[in-house]
Design a protein around this motif. Structure first.
Motif, PDB file in Angstrom:
ATOM      1  N   LEU A   1      16.130 -16.178 -14.731  1.00 25.54           N
ATOM      2  CA  LEU A   1      16.955 -15.090 -14.238  1.00 25.54           C
ATOM      3  C   LEU A   1      16.184 -14.212 -13.270  1.00 25.54           C
ATOM      4  O   LEU A   1      16.712 -13.790 -12.242  1.00 25.54           O
ATOM      5  CB  LEU A   1      17.447 -14.273 -15.427  1.00 25.54           C
ATOM      6  CG  LEU A   1      18.767 -13.601 -15.160  1.00 25.54           C
ATOM      7  CD1 LEU A   1      19.827 -14.639 -14.899  1.00 25.54           C
ATOM      8  CD2 LEU A   1      19.160 -12.746 -16.333  1.00 25.54           C
ATOM      9  N   SER A   2      14.908 -13.931 -13.579  1.00 24.06           N
ATOM     10  CA  SER A   2      14.177 -13.044 -12.686  1.00 24.06           C
ATOM     11  C   SER A   2      13.969 -13.736 -11.349  1.00 24.06           C
ATOM     12  O   SER A   2      13.961 -13.097 -10.309  1.00 24.06           O
ATOM     13  CB  SER A   2      12.856 -12.619 -13.312  1.00 24.06           C
ATOM     14  OG  SER A   2      12.067 -13.738 -13.603  1.00 24.06           O
TER      15      SER A   2
ATOM     16  N   SER B   1      16.184 -15.462 -10.090  1.00 23.29           N
ATOM     17  CA  SER B   1      17.469 -15.250  -9.454  1.00 23.29           C
ATOM     18  C   SER B   1      17.611 -13.824  -8.913  1.00 23.29           C
ATOM     19  O   SER B   1      18.167 -13.612  -7.854  1.00 23.29           O
ATOM     20  CB  SER B   1      18.572 -15.584 -10.459  1.00 23.29           C
ATOM     21  OG  SER B   1      19.748 -14.924 -10.147  1.00 23.29           O
ATOM     22  N   TYR B   2      17.073 -12.793  -9.626  1.00 24.83           N
ATOM     23  CA  TYR B   2      17.172 -11.421  -9.127  1.00 24.83           C
ATOM     24  C   TYR B   2      16.537 -11.277  -7.773  1.00 24.83           C
ATOM     25  O   TYR B   2      16.977 -10.527  -6.928  1.00 24.83           O
ATOM     26  CB  TYR B   2      16.420 -10.404  -9.994  1.00 24.83           C
ATOM     27  CG  TYR B   2      16.806 -10.353 -11.411  1.00 24.83           C
ATOM     28  CD1 TYR B   2      18.104 -10.605 -11.794  1.00 24.83           C
ATOM     29  CD2 TYR B   2      15.877 -10.045 -12.381  1.00 24.83           C
ATOM     30  CE1 TYR B   2      18.439 -10.559 -13.106  1.00 24.83           C
ATOM     31  CE2 TYR B   2      16.219  -9.992 -13.698  1.00 24.83           C
ATOM     32  CZ  TYR B   2      17.487 -10.258 -14.058  1.00 24.83           C
ATOM     33  OH  TYR B   2      17.827 -10.220 -15.364  1.00 24.83           O
ATOM     34  N   TYR B   3      15.419 -11.936  -7.637  1.00 22.03           N
ATOM     35  CA  TYR B   3      14.649 -11.726  -6.420  1.00 22.03           C
ATOM     36  C   TYR B   3      14.858 -12.844  -5.423  1.00 22.03           C
ATOM     37  O   TYR B   3      14.098 -13.002  -4.491  1.00 22.03           O
ATOM     38  CB  TYR B   3      13.174 -11.518  -6.776  1.00 22.03           C
ATOM     39  CG  TYR B   3      13.028 -10.394  -7.760  1.00 22.03           C
ATOM     40  CD1 TYR B   3      13.312  -9.093  -7.361  1.00 22.03           C
ATOM     41  CD2 TYR B   3      12.717 -10.629  -9.076  1.00 22.03           C
ATOM     42  CE1 TYR B   3      13.260  -8.050  -8.266  1.00 22.03           C
ATOM     43  CE2 TYR B   3      12.655  -9.593  -9.994  1.00 22.03           C
ATOM     44  CZ  TYR B   3      12.933  -8.300  -9.581  1.00 22.03           C
ATOM     45  OH  TYR B   3      12.897  -7.281 -10.482  1.00 22.03           O
ATOM     46  N   GLY B   4      15.883 -13.636  -5.668  1.00 24.98           N
ATOM     47  CA  GLY B   4      16.215 -14.681  -4.716  1.00 24.98           C
ATOM     48  C   GLY B   4      15.124 -15.717  -4.575  1.00 24.98           C
ATOM     49  O   GLY B   4      15.006 -16.384  -3.550  1.00 24.98           O
TER      50      GLY B   4
END
Ligand SMILES: Nc1ncnc2c1ncn2[C@@H]1O[C@H](COP(=O)(O)OP(=O)(O)OP(=O)(O)O)[C@@H](O)[C@H]1O
Ligand SMILES: Nc1ncnc2c1ncn2[C@@H]1O[C@H](COP(=O)(O)OP(=O)(O)OP(=O)(O)O)[C@@H](O)[C@H]1O
Ligand SMILES: Cc1ncc(C[n+]2csc(CCO)c2C)c(N)n1
Ligand SMILES: [Mg+2]
Ligand SMILES: [Mg+2]
Lengths: 296, 266, 266, 307, 266
Positions: free
Chosen positions: A252-253, A255-258
Motif C-alpha cells: 500500500l505504501s 501505492s501511496y507514493y506511486g
C-alpha cells in the motif's frame, strides 16, 4: 527446450512481459518529450521505457533489482541494516516478510485448529451439520477487506493490538478450506471400513483415532495448502489499515507514493512467501503420507 | 446327522424379516428366515446376486436391524453378542486400512480390544503364519496382490479368536488354484479351532466342499429355499470333489438355485 | 489441486435442511442485538441488526445503484470473462502436454499471489470505472477456474479413455463425449469457488479508486462518515448476493452432474 | 506517569512531526506523560478509534469532526496546531483549466472517507453539481496517490501542499505545467489537523490536566520541528515502522508543514472556526452540517496549557 | 483340427515381448509370445493373476505397445486395425459412463463411428434385447446391479459389429447361473456371426466350455505354457460339461495352470 517446460514457459512469460513494457510505458515518454518540445526516436523511447522511475509496468529486471536492493543491499549497507545496526532494517522486505510470516503462522494455526474442531463438530453432530455449513459458505462471501479496519479498531479498543488482529483475519480466511476439507476427510471412510469397527464394537474414540483421522489426512493436507495461502492473504488484508509493517503495508505504501516498482517487489515477495509456505506444507505432506504408506 | 450329543445352538433365527426402505419403495431383502446354527458348524450361504446373503450375514453381526422376527446369538441379542466381541467378520472386499502395514491391520482389532503389546505381536505373528504371509508384516496393503490382501483380511478376523466367524465371499477375487489352497487351509483351521463359521459364496463346488450345512437362498423376496446337511466326512481331501456324494450334493444345490431363478421369473 | 475440493454445499434434505440454518442465523442475529443493547456499544462502532435492517429498507435506491455497478458491471463481467477464458485456456493447455507441464506450476505460483495486491495496479492500468474491477475479478478467478478445469479434464480413468481408443475416436469426440462430461463436477466446483471470489474482488478493487458509487466505494466512504448501519447494510447485501450467486451454481451443478456420486443422496 | 494514546489521521509522516519530536525529545516525559502514537491508515476512522476507547485524543480535520459530532459522536476540539489549510486542487495546465469556471465537464479526483467535505462545500459555493453532466463535474474517488493525474484519468486531483503536490513534481512534471487552486485562496479553507477528545472526558479535571500537559509538550514539539526541519524529518523517519518514507521527501514535507503551523500557540482561533463552520453550513442543498454546532470546541485545555 | 480350408489368420503374434518399466525395475509382462488366431476362432486365455492375460489382450487392441516381436491383425499393424475400428473390447469392469443412460452408453460407439440416428436406435434395441436388458434403456448405470451393468457393457461392444471381440473377464462379477446363461448366449452369438473372439477368464470350466482354443499362461515372466485346441463340437449344450472330453480338457488345463504355479515357485 522441450526438456524444461517450466523454464520455457517462464522464459516466454518474461519475453511477453518485456514486450508489454514498451507500449505500457511509452505514453509517458512521448508526453514528456512533448512537454519538453522535442522528438523522441523509437530506440531511445524503448530504452527509456525499461528504466522509468514510476513505470506503469516495470520491466522484470527492475523488479528483480528492487527485490535485491530492498533485501540484501539494504541489510548490508542501509543505515538501519543488519550490518550497521545489528537488527533487521524496517526498509527491507526481509523485515516486513517476517512480520507478515509471524501473523500468517499464528492465524494459520488458529484457523486450522478452529477449522478442525468445527469439522469434528459437523461430522459428529447432526444439528451442526445442517446449520453451520451454509453459514460457513456465507461467511466467505463477506468482503473481509471491508471489515478488516473495523475489526482492528474494535480489537484495539479492547486492548488487543499488534499481531493478533491480523492473525484473526488470517484465521477467518483459512478456517474455511480446512472445514470443508476435514468434513470431507472425516467422512471419507467407506461403509465397510466403518462396519469393520462396528464388528469390533470399537469406542467412538477408537473410530476417530484409528479410522476417521487417518483417512482424513490427505484431505487435511490439501486444505492446509489452500489454508496457508489464504492466511497470507488475510494477514496482508489485515496489514493494510495498520501501518505497522508487513508486506501488506509495503504494497500500500508503494501505492501511496506511486512507486510501482515497490508494489511489484512487495507483490513478488508475497508470492514467493506464499509459494514457500505451500511448498513446506507439501513437503510435510509427502513425509507424513509416506510414513502412512499413502503415497506411492 | 451328528449321532450323539447335539452341540448347543449358537445362532437362531425365527421368522426373521428385513425390509429396506428406499426411494423406489421397500425392498424385501429377507423374508421369514428360520435357521438354527449349532456350535462348530460350517454353514455356507449360496444364492443368486441380491438374494440377501450379505444382508443375512450382516444381520447376524448386528450391522443391520431386522424389521421382524427374532434372532439370538449365544442366547443373547445380536447387539449384545457384538458388544461381547463374539464375531470375526471378513468382508467381500479385503478392506484393509491403507495407512497401516499388514501387521498393523492385523493388530487393529487387538489394539481396540485392549490386548497387551506382547500378546498383540505374538498373535499377529501366529495368524500371519497361518495365512502364509510371514515376511510381509511391514508391507503396506497396496504392495500386495489382491489374493494376499484377502488373506491378510482373513488373518485380521482370526487374530482375536472370536467364536463366530462370518465370511462374505472371502475368496471371490482369487483364482481357482489359490482358492483351492485357501479352502483347504480354512477347513484345517476350522477343524482345529471348532469355530462356528458362516460363509457366503457364489461357487457351488466351494460351498459343497467346505460346509456341514448349505443354505440355498432365492431372491425377491430373499428367502431360504433349501437347507442341505452335508453327509461328507470332516476330513476332506481335494479329491473328494470327484466323489459321487459330492456330485450329488452339488447337483441338489444347482437344482435349488435354478428353481429359485425360475420362480423369481428372471 | 488445492482449491479443487473447496465449497461443498451440504446436501440438504428438504425443508428441515433450510430451517436449521435459518434458526442458527436468527440466533446469531438475536445475540448480536442483545449484546449491542446490553453493553451499550456505540452506534459508530457496531450498529444493531435492527438499525441495519432499517437502513436496508430505507436506502434501497442507493443499494441498488451500488449493486448494479459492483455486481452487474464489475463482478459479473469479470466472472464471465475470467471463467470463460480460463475454461478455453484449460482446453488448450490440456491439448498440449508441454503447456500442461510448463504452465500449471507457473499457474499455481501465480494463484498463490495475493491478488488484492494487484488491485492498485489494475486501477492504474484500467482506470477508475468498472473495467479495472472486472480486471481484478478476472485475475482472481482465472487460476482457480483453470486449475479446476484442467484437473477435471484429467478426471477420467484409464479404462474410460481406453474405451475411446478402441473406438479410435478423435480428440474432439473424446473431449465432447468423455472428458467434458467427466470434468463437469470439477468445472462446477471452480465456478462455485469463483462465485464467492468475484464479488469480493470487485469490492476490493473499489477501495483503490472508483466512481462515486459502488458497494466498495460506499463501504469505505460510509465508514469515514460513521454511517456504520449503511456499511453493514452493504455488507449484508454483499453476503446475500454472494451466497445467492453461489447457490445458483450449486443448483445448476445438481442438475448437470446428477450422475456424480456426490450428487446422489447419501 | 500518565498514559496518553494519540490516534493520527494518516500514516507516519512529517505532517505529524510535532508529536514525534515531542516524543523523541522527551517533552512528554518531562510533562509526566507516557505517550503512545498510533499511526492511521486508509479506512481507519480516528473518531471510531476514539469512541471505541482505543485512544484518548486524535488528530482530525474539522469538517469530518463536526460531521461526526452531528452524527452523535461527541468530539470536541481542544487545540489547533494547524492554522492554515494545505489543501488544494492540482490540474494539468494542458487540460486548459485556468479558473474554477472551467471545472464543469471535467473529471476531478477527490479523497473520500470524510475528507470530501471541503471539496463538496467548495463546489456548493461555486454552484457546480458533483453528479457529472455537462454543467457539473465528474468526481472520482481518488486513491492515495496522484496516478489519476499522471495517467490523465482525471483533469485535476486533490493534493496537499506538503505531500501529493510534490509527488506530481517528483514524477517529472514541472510546476509550470500545473495549475493549482488552494482552498485558502478560494476562500473555502477549513481547519485541518486539530486535536480532538470526547466531550465526557472533559468533565474530569485530571483528564483536562493531562491534555493540557499533552498539548503543551506537543506545541513545544511543533516549535522545535519548525526550527529544525531536517532533524524533525529524521525523527519522523525513525518512527516510521513501514520504512516507506524517504528522507528528502520528509524534509521537504516538514518545510511545507511548518508554513501551516507557524504562529500557532495551539489555541483555536475562533474566527477561523467560524469561517470553517460557515463554509460547511453553506453547502447548498446538501450541506456537510445542518446546524450551527455547539460546544464543538473548548479553550480549557489550551488555557491550562499556556499558564 | 479343422479339416478343410483353414480360415485366414486374423491375429498373428511372433516373439512378442512387453516389458513395463516401473519404479521397482522392469516387469516382464509378456515373454516370447507366439500365437496365431484364425478367423472365427474363440480363444480363451487362462492363467493365474498377473500372468499377462490383460496385457496381451490390450496389446492386440493397441492399448499397449510391445517392446519386441511382431504383431499383425488382419495383415495390418494393431494400430491400423484399431483405426479401422476392427475391435470390440469388453473391459474387466463394466466402465459405463455414468452420465449416459444405458441406451446412451450403447449408442456411444455408434455416434462416434457416425451411424445414422435410426440405425443407432435400431442397433441399440437389438443388442439390449440380446443381453436381456430391454426395458432398462432409460435407466442410468448406477441404477442397475453389477451384473446388469456388465451385460450393458457387452451390449456396447456388440453394437457396432466389429470383427474381433476382445473380452477381459466379462463375467467375473456374475453368479454361476447368470454366467451359464450368458455363456450360452455368447456361444450362440459367436456361432451366428462368425466373429473372432479373445476371451480372458479365471474359470477353467468356462474356458473349456466356450473355446475352440485355450491358451494357458504362466507368470513371471508372462508366457504361454500350453495351447490346447478343443475337440468339442461347435454345438455345446450345458450338459457337455459332464462329458469325458470336457473333463479331460479341463484336467489338462488345470495341470498346465498348476505347473505354471509350481514353476513360479509361489
Ligand atoms: N442398504 C441397503 N438399502 C437398500 N437396499 C439394500 C441395501 N442393502 C441391500 N439392499 C438390497 O437388498 C437385497 C439383498 O442384498 P444383498 O447385498 O444381501 O444381496 P447378496 O445376496 O449379498 O448379493 P451379492 O451376491 O450380489 O453380494 C438386494 O436387492 C439389494 O439391492
Ligand atoms: N501399466 C503397468 N505398469 C507396470 N506394470 C504393469 C502394468 N500393467 C500390468 N503390469 C504388470 O504386468 C503383469 C501382468 O499384468 P496383467 O494385468 O496383464 O495380468 P492379468 O493376467 O490380467 O492378471 P489378472 O488376472 O489379475 O487380471 C503384472 O505383474 C502387472 O503387475
Ligand atoms: C482514507 C483516506 N483517504 C484520504 C485521506 C486524505 N488525506 C488527509 S491527510 C492525507 C495525507 C496527505 O499527505 C491524506 C491523503 C485520508 N486521510 N484518509
Ligand atoms: Mg453380497
Ligand atoms: Mg487382468
Amino acid at each position: 527446450m522441450t526438456r524444461f517446460p517450466v523454464l520455457t514457459v517462464v522464459a516466454a512469460l518474461l519475453a511477453l512481459w518485456y514486450i508489454a513494457v514498451i507500449p505500457m510505458n511509452a505514453q509517458w515518454e512521448y508526453d514528456q518529450a512533448n512537454r519538453a518540445g522535442r522528438d523522441l526516436p523509437f530506440g531511445e523511447m524503448v530504452a527509456n521505457t525499461m528504466a522509468q522511475e514510476r513505470p506503469v509496468l516495470p520491466a522484470p529486471h527492475q523488479v528483480v533489482v528492487e527485490l535485491w536492493n530492498s533485501t540484501v543491499v539494504e541489510e548490508a549497507t542501509g543505515r538501519r541494516g543488519l550490518w550497521r545496526s545489528g537488527s533487521l532494517s524496517n526498509r527491507s522486505l526481509i523485515y516486513h516478510g517476517l512480520i507478515t510470516l509471524s501473523a500468517t503462522m499464528l492465524g494459520f494455526v488458529i484457523g486450522t485448529g478452529g477449522g478442525i474442531l468445527l469439522a469434528i463438530g459437523i461430522v459428529y453432530n447432526k444439528a451442526m451439520d445442517t446449520s453451520v455449513m451454509p453459514w460457513a459458505i456465507a461467511s466467505q462471501t463477506i468482503p473481509i477487506i471491508a471489515l478488516a479496519p473495523m475489526i482492528i479498531v474494535v480489537l484495539n479498543s479492547v486492548g488487543i493490538a499488534g499481531l493478533v488482529p491480523k492473525a484473526i483475519i488470517a484465521a477467518y480466511l483459512s478456517f474455511f478450506p480446512v472445514v470443508v476439507g476435514m468434513v470431507k476427510g472425516l467422512r471419507a471412510p467407506d461403509a465397510m471400513q466403518l462396519d469393520l469397527m462396528k464388528t469390533y464394537s470399537a469406542s467412538g474414540n477408537d473410530v476417530f483415532a484409528k479410522l476417521r483421522l487417518p483417512t482424513s489426512m490427505p484431505y487435511l493436507f490439501a486444505s492446509l495448502k489452500v489454508g496457508i495461502a489464504a492466511a497470507l492473504v488475510g494477514t496482508i488484508v489485515g496489514e493494510l489499515p495498520v501501518q505497522e509493517g508487513g508486506l501488506g503495508v509495503r504494497l500500500l505504501s508503494g501505492s501511496y507514493y506511486g512507486q510501482t516498482i515497490q508494489i511489484w517487489a512487495a507483490l513478488f515477495a508475497a508470492a514467493i512467501l506464499a509459494a514457500g509456505l505451500v511448498g513446506i506444507v507439501a513437503l510435510i505432506e509427502r513425509r507424513v503420507l509416506k510414513r502412512m504408506g499413502m503415497a506411492q | 446327522m451328528s449321532d450323539v450329543a447335539v452341540p448347543p445352538v449358537v445362532i437362531e433365527a425365527q421368522g426373521l424379516n428385513l425390509t429396506f426402505t428406499t426411494n423406489d419403495g421397500p425392498v424385501h431383502a429377507l423374508k421369514d428366515i428360520n435357521l438354527s446354527i449349532h456350535k462348530g458348524e460350517f454353514v455356507s450361504f449360496i444364492g443368486p446376486s441380491g438374494c440377501g446373503k450379505t444382508t443375512f450375514l450382516r444381520t447376524i453381526a448386528d450391522l443391520e436391524q431386522p424389521t421382524g422376527g427374532t434372532l439370538s446369538v449365544n442366547g443373547m441379542s445380536a447387539s449384545e453378542a457384538r458388544k461381547a466381541r463374539a464375531y470375526g467378520y471378513v468382508f467381500q472386499a479385503a478392506g484393509l486400512y491403507p495407512w497401516r502395514t499388514i501387521e498393523g491391520n492385523v493388530r487393529l482389532p487387538l489394539e481396540i480390544m485392549g490386548f497387551s503389546k506382547a500378546d498383540q505381536a505374538e498373535r499377529a505373528k501366529r495368524v500371519l503364519e497361518l495365512v502364509e504371509l510371514s515376511g510381509f508384516e511391514k508391507k503396506f496393503p497396496w504392495q500386495l496382490s489382491g489374493g494376499m490382501q484377502q488373506r491378510a483380511s482373513i488373518a485380521r478376523a482370526l487374530a482375536f479368536d472370536a467364536d463366530i466367524l462370518l465370511m462374505d465371499e472371502p475368496f471371490g477375487a482369487l483364482d481357482e488354484i489359490v482358492r483351492d489352497r485357501l479352502n483347504e487351509e480354512l477347513l484345517k483351521l476350522w477343524a482345529r479351532t471348532q469355530k462356528t463359521i458362516g460363509f457366503v459364496t457364489h461357487s457351488i463346488p466351494e460351498a459343497v466342499y467346505l460346509s456341514t450345512k448349505i443354505v440355498v437362498m432365492s431372491p425377491r423376496p430373499g428367502r431360504i429355499t433349501d437347507i442341505i446337511d452335508s453327509p461328507l466326512p470332516k476330513e476332506r481331501p481335494l479329491e473328494i470333489r470327484d466323489s459321487p456324494e459330492f456330485i450329488a450334493i452339488a447337483h441338489r444345490v444347482r437344482e435349488g438355485l435354478r428353481a429359485g431363478y425360475e420362480e423369481a421369473g428372471e | 489441486m488445492l482449491v479443487a475440493f473447496v465449497a461443498e454445499l451440504p446436501r440438504k434434505g428438504g425443508l428441515m435442511g433450510l430451517i436449521a440454518p435459518l434458526i442458527f442465523g436468527a440466533t446469531i442475529l438475536w445475540a448480536w442485538e442483545c449484546v449491542v443493547h446490553a453493553l451499550g456499544v456505540p452506534r459508530v462502532i457496531l450498529p444493531a441488526p435492527s438499525s441495519i435492517a432499517a437502513r436496508l429498507a430505507t436506502s434501497t435506491d442507493t443499494l441498488w445503484i451500488d449493486l448494479v455497478q459492483t455486481f452487474g458491471r464489475g463482478a459479473l463481467s469479470g466472472y464471465v470473462i475470467g471463467c470463460g477464458s480460463a475454461f478455453v485456456f484449460a482446453l488448450v493447455v490440456d491439448r498440449y502436454r508441454f503447456l500442461r507441464q510448463g504452465l500449471l506450476p507457473v499457474g499455481n505460483f501465480l494463484a498463490a499471489l495475493p491478488i488484492i495486491g494487484t488491485a492498485p495496479i489494475f486501477v492504474m492500468w484500467f482506470g477508475f470505472d468498472w473495467p479495472s474491477k472486472a480486471a481484478v475479478v478476472v485475475a482472481m478467478v482465472f487460476f482457480p477456474m483453470l486449475v479446476n478445469t484442467v484437473q477435471g479434464l484429467t478426471a477420467t480413468d484409464s479404462m474410460q479413455r481406453d474405451l475411446m481408443r478402441t473406438y479410435s475416436a478423435s480428440w474432439g469426440q473424446t473431449l465432447l463425449r468423455l472428458r467434458l462430461p467427466a470434468a463437469m463436477p470439477f468445472v462446477f466446483n471452480g465456478l462455485k469457488i469463483c462465485a464467492t471470489l468475484a464479488l469480493i474482488g470487485a469490492i476490493v478493487a473499489e477501495f483503490f479508486g472508483s466512481p462515486t458509487y459502488g458497494m466498495g466505494f460506499r463501504i469505505s466512504t460510509e465508514v469515514g462518515r460513521l454511517q456504520l448501519d449503511m456499511v453493514w447494510a452493504e455488507i449484508a447485501v454483499a453476503a446475500l448476493l454472494g451466497s445467492a450467486f453461489y447457490g445458483v451454481w450449486a443448483l445448476l451443478e445438481r442438475r448437470v452432474t446428477f450422475w456424480h456420486p456426490s450428487q446422489r443422496s447419501r | 506517569n500518565d498514559e496518553v494514546t494519540l490516534q493520527l489521521k494518516w500514516v507516519t509522516q512529517a505532517q505529524f512531526a510535532g508529536y514525534y519530536v515531542a516524543l523523541e525529545n522527551g517533552y512528554y516525559t518531562e510533562e509526566g506523560l507516557d505517550v503512545t502514537i498510533r499511526p492511521g491508515g486508509p479506512d481507519i476512522a480516528p473518531v471510531q478509534v476514539l469512541m471505541g476507547g482505543g485512544a484518548d485524543v486524535m488528530v482530525d480535520w474539522m469538517p469530518s469532526a463536526l460531521a461526526a459530532r452531528e452524527q452523535g459522536a461527541p468530539v470536541v476540539n481542544i487545540a489547533q496546531p494547524f492554522v492554515r489549510s494545505g489543501m488544494m486542487l492540482t490540474c494539468l495546465a494542458e487540460s486548459g483549466i485556468t479558473s474554477p469556471e472551467d471545472f464543469p465537464g471535467r473529471t476531478l479526483g477527490v479523497w473520500f472517507f470524510g475528507n470530501e467535505y471541503p471539496f463538496l462545500s467548495w463546489m456548493a459555493h461555486l454552484g457546480i453539481p458533483t453528479e457529472g453532466g455537462d454543467d457539473g463535474v465528474e468526481v472520482l474517488r481518488q486513491g492515495f496517490n496522484v496516478d489519476p493525474l499522471l495517467q490523465r484519468q482525471a483533469d485535476c486531483v486533490s493534493t496537499m501542499t506538503y505531500n501529493e503536490y510534490w509527488q506530481v513534481i517528483d514524477a517529472g512534471i514541472t510546476p509550470e505545467q500545473l495549475v493549482t487552486f488552494k482552498y485558502e485562496d478560494q476562500g473555502v479553507a477549513t481547519l485541518e489537523d486539530g486535536l480532538y477528545v470526547l466531550e465526557d472526558n472533559l468533565n474530569d479535571p485530571a483528564f483536562v490536566d493531562r491534555m493540557a500537559r499533552f498539548v503543551r509538550a506537543s506545541m513545544r514539539g511543533w516549535h522545535w520541528a519548525e526550527e529544525n526541519p531536517e532533524e524533525a524529518a529524521m525523527i519522523v523517519l525513525d518512527n516510521d515502522e513501514t520504512g516507506a518514507q524517504t528522507e528528502s521527501h520528509q524534509i521537504r514535507m516538514m518545510g511545507e508543514v511548518a508554513l501551516l503551523t507557524q504562529g500557532s500557540t495551539g489555541a483555536l482561533d475562533e474566527e477561523a472556526y467560524a469561517r470553517t463552520v460557515a463554509t460547511l453550513l453553506g453547502g447548498g442543498s446538501d450541506p456537510v452540517i445542518t446546524a450551527e454546532p455547539t460546544g464543538a470546541f473548548t479553550h480549557v485545555v489550551t488555557d491550562a496549557a499556556m499558564q
